[in-house]
Scaffold this motif. Structure first.
Motif, short mmCIF file in Angstrom:
data_model
loop_
_atom_site.label_atom_id
_atom_site.label_comp_id
_atom_site.label_asym_id
_atom_site.label_seq_id
_atom_site.Cartn_x
_atom_site.Cartn_y
_atom_site.Cartn_z
N ASN A 111 0.86 -1.16 0.11
CA ASN A 111 -0.01 -0.13 -0.13
C ASN A 111 0.90 1.24 -0.05
O ASN A 111 1.51 1.66 0.98
N PRO A 112 1.28 1.67 -1.16
CA PRO A 112 2.32 2.90 -1.26
C PRO A 112 1.69 4.11 -0.71
O PRO A 112 0.64 4.38 -0.59
N VAL A 113 2.63 4.83 -0.13
CA VAL A 113 2.30 6.11 0.56
C VAL A 113 3.21 7.23 -0.06
O VAL A 113 4.50 6.93 -0.37
N PHE A 114 2.69 8.36 -0.63
CA PHE A 114 3.42 9.34 -1.22
C PHE A 114 3.19 10.34 -0.33
O PHE A 114 2.34 11.57 -0.30
N ASP A 115 4.37 10.59 0.44
CA ASP A 115 4.43 11.94 1.28
C ASP A 115 5.78 12.22 1.20
O ASP A 115 6.71 12.02 0.29
N ASN A 116 6.37 13.31 2.09
CA ASN A 116 7.68 13.89 2.03
C ASN A 116 8.60 12.93 2.61
O ASN A 116 9.90 13.43 2.68
N ALA A 117 8.34 11.87 3.13
CA ALA A 117 9.45 10.91 3.78
C ALA A 117 10.02 10.50 2.86
O ALA A 117 9.97 10.36 1.69
#
Length: 321
Positions: A111-117
């Motif tokens: 479940n991909p997460v697209f954030d500033n991490a």
């Protein structure tokens, strides 16, 4: 140029080693020439997950499971899997273990997460999660229902025991008699219903005619209502109201003694005089009817006139008496 036996043997051994390596890679579903990233995920229970199982992102296969082993003495399992370098995602993405089918089978989906991490890189351990399968969801839903059913069965058992204690032999006998009477009553109702159906069937034509007559009466009444409405019924009612008001005014004046009728109803002396005059007139007419010759007497030969005799019920004679 002839090759020596040693060279041929070396080539055969080398080909065999390469074939073994390729076969092993095929069985592990890992390609030797693909550039993949390796990730790790820790689970309490893998539910039968096998090496070689596909890893997907949004339903698209991007890698495979390479290895499953125990992490430590706690019993947790470390799953090693590879993901193609074609897709980048954040290090906060989740490696979720899910059911691949209804009858079993496990797989891993990212479940991909697209954030500033920072982006996930090879060797990272992703956050793990286990998605409940259909069987587990059914069990979660059925467990409360099972408890309720068991409680209902227990209550029903207690109720039946209490009923058995209440229903002694006389009560059971009365209950049987009640059921028999109820059965007879139902049969009687059924007989009445059959007779009613027969009556309706035999008099269907008369009923149809009656309904037609009712329909005609309703239609005529509707026409009558329309006719009354068109005939100015509202004006007639208004005029009748005016007449009633005038009549009330006249009656009020009579009650107050105004006018001839008012004086007649209020003046007792006038009423007595009219009563006496009416009685005298009645006696006069009675005497005239009984003795007409007394009032019309034509004597040719000079016959002597009869003396006047008071009629019966003469008020003057009654007063003298």
């Amino acid at each position: 140029m002839k090759l020596s036996r040693e060279i041929k043997t070396g080539i055969i051994v080398l080909v065999g080693i390469l074939a073994f390596i390729f076969g092993l890679s095929y069985l592990k579903s890992a390609s030797l020439f693909e550039n993949n990233k390796t990730f790790y995920a820790v689970y309490d229970n893998v539910g039968g997950l096998q090496p070689g199982t596909q890893v997907s992102i949004n339903g698209f296969t991007v890698g495979n499971v390479n290895n499953i082993k125990f992490k430590d003495s706690s019993g947790k399992l470390v799953v090693t899997f590879t993901v193609s370098n074609e897709f980048d995602f954040s290090g906060n993405s989740v490696a979720e273990l899910y059911d691949t089918g209804i009858i079993g089978g496990k797989g891993i989906q990212i479940n991909p997460v697209f954030d500033n991490a920072p982006l996930a890189k090879s060797g990272d351990t992703l956050t793990s999660n286990i998605k409940p399968g259909i069987t587990e969801l059914v069990q979660q839903k059925l467990t409360p229902l099972q408890m309720k059913v068991e409680g209902a069965v227990s209550n029903a058992d207690s109720l039946l025991m209490n009923v058995n204690q209440i229903l002694d032999d006389p009560t059971k006998k009365e209950l049987k008699q009640t059921i028999v009477a109820l059965h007879e009553m139902v049969n009687a109702f059924k007989g009445s219903a059959d007779k009613l159906n027969g009556l309706l069937a035999n008099n269907k034509e008369e009923l149809d005619n009656s309904l037609k007559n009712v329909n005609k009466i309703t239609t005529n009444f509707s026409k009558l209502s329309d006719s009354l409405a068109n005939a100015g019924l509202a004006q007639t009612v208004s005029n009748f109201q005016v007449t009633v008001n005038r009549l009330n005014s006249v009656l009020e004046k009579i009650e107050k003694g105004e006018g001839s009728l008012g004086k007649l109803t209020q003046d007792e002396e006038l009423y007595r005089n009219l009563t006496d005059a009416s009685k005298e007139l009645d006696l006069l007419l009675q005497d005239f009817r009984l003795n007409p010759k007394r009032y019309v007497n034509v004597s040719v030969f000079g016959k002597k006139q009869k003396e006047y005799a008071l009629p019966e019920n003469d008020p003057a004679q009654q007063q003298e008496n």
